[in-house]
Design a protein around this motif. Structure first.
Motif, short mmCIF file in Angstrom:
data_model
loop_
_atom_site.label_atom_id
_atom_site.label_comp_id
_atom_site.label_asym_id
_atom_site.label_seq_id
_atom_site.Cartn_x
_atom_site.Cartn_y
_atom_site.Cartn_z
N GLU A 204 43.49 35.32 43.53
CA GLU A 204 42.85 36.54 44.05
C GLU A 204 41.35 36.30 44.26
OE1 GLU A 204 43.96 40.18 42.03
OE2 GLU A 204 42.01 41.04 42.45
N LYS A 208 39.21 36.43 47.84
CA LYS A 208 38.02 37.28 48.03
C LYS A 208 36.82 36.44 48.44
CE LYS A 208 39.41 41.02 44.96
NZ LYS A 208 39.30 41.62 43.64
N TYR A 216 39.00 42.82 48.43
CA TYR A 216 40.22 43.38 49.02
C TYR A 216 39.89 44.74 49.63
CZ TYR A 216 43.52 40.14 46.66
OH TYR A 216 44.23 39.06 46.25
#
Ligand code: HXC
Ligand code: NAP
Length: 259
Positions: A204, A208, A216
């Motif tokens: 994640e 980003k 996000y």
């Protein structure tokens, strides 16, 4: 104050959860009469009940977008309940990570059938029930339609087709006063899609870090884009693929290697 979509009939396919449910709820809050559809009777009835609980009209229909006669019946029901369709969002999709060499032909076909054939089916089955002129059709695509991605050959191929379905129908149905556009979301927080594509925090963070906007998006970012495309403000917009993606389409915006 009257809502932006007061008494409009809005149909959202794939709306029992995630981005598409947020789109349906946003239209409902703006006064629209909703029809929501997905495979699971239990999940779609819960989604429709959630909308009704805020005092807004909604019906839920259990149907698989691969079932064309089922969709024909669904549109007939929606029109009987809420009148001809002013806004139609087609967002049912399936995805998972799998290397091409291990992906069965049936697995590839399953995702193409849901995402691509499903979008064609939803739009095709709606045609006789659309408000003409004035209907706005919106497909939900993804950046994978134009950016190849490892372990997603099935979803990339399917979403590439969704972009072309959007543009071909915009061309053919524009003279009837029907606009057809697509939204291409970037990675959106708290969704099944990102749970499947970026399950661990390191992945994640890496995603980003590659985005120009470094974060996000939110489900409501996509809902706002859908309401724009459905509104008179977009009356001259058709055949567009609207990126709502934090800059994902621009490519890798990380600067670590340059520091
Ligand atoms: C490899 C898999 C697999 C996996 C299923 N299959 N999951 N192959 N890795 N993780 C294979 C099965 O073995 C089978 O092939 C074939 O796919 C069909 O599987 P079924 O379970 O029968 O399919 P079905 O019940 O129709 O379910 C569809 C599904 C499922 C896509 C497989 O995951 C689903 O219902 N997904 C909906 C929710 C979802 O995916 N949300 C995220 C959307 S977000 P064999 O050969 O064994 O018969 C999204 C991401 C963002 O789209 C943008 C990317 C484009
Ligand atoms: P999601 O919550 O899993 O939404 C998918 C929806 O489609 C569910 O309501 C599911 O409900 C329904 N569905 C699946 N297969 C169906 C079928 N065969 N027939 C009818 N309905 C079906 O996923 P999401 O992450 O919010 O994604 C929503 C849309 O945004 C998808 O089009 C996806 O490709 C796109 N997108 C998402 C992201 C992201 O970051 N999440 C990024 C880019 C694009 P049932 O299980 O009840 O059928």
């Amino acid at each position: 104050m009257a809502g932006r979509f007061e008494n409009k009939s809005v149909f959202v396919a794939g709306a029992s959860s995630g981005i598409n449910l947020a789109i349906a709820e946003a239209f409902a809050r703006e006064g629209a009469k909703l029809t929501v559809l997905s495979r699971s009777e239990e999940k779609i009835e819960a989604a429709a009940a959630g909308i009704r609980s805020i005092g807004l009209p909604a019906i839920g229909i259990a149907c698989d977008v691969r079932d064309y006669p089922g969709l024909e019946a669904a549109f007939a029901r929606a029109v009987e309940a809420h009148g001809s369709i002013d806004v139609l969002v087609s967002g049912a999709a399936g995805n998972f990570l799998a290397p091409a060499r291990k992906l069965s032909a049936n697995a590839f076909k399953t995702v193409v059938d849901i995402d691509l054939l499903g979008t064609f089916n939803v739009f095709r089955a709606s045609f006789d029930h659309l408000t003409r002129p004035g209907a706005s059709l919106i497909a939900i695509t993804a950046g994978q339609a134009v950016h190849p991605s490892p372990f997603q050959i099935h979803a990339c191929a399917a979403k590439a087709g969704v972009n072309m379905v959007t543009k071909c129908l915009a061309l053919e149905w524009g003279p009837a006063g029907i606009r057809v556009n697509a939204i291409s979301p970037g990675p959106i927080a708290d969704t099944e899609g990102m749970a499947r594509l970026a399950a661990d925090p390191a992945r994640e963070a890496a995603i980003k870090n590659r985005l120009a906007l470094r974060d996000y998006g939110r489900k409501d970012d996509i809902a706002e884009a859908a309401m724009y495309l459905a509104s008179d403000a977009a009356r001259y917009v058709t055949g567009a693929i609207l990126n709502v993606d934090g800059g994902n389409d621009l490519g890798d915006a990380s600067t670590d290697a340059l520091a």
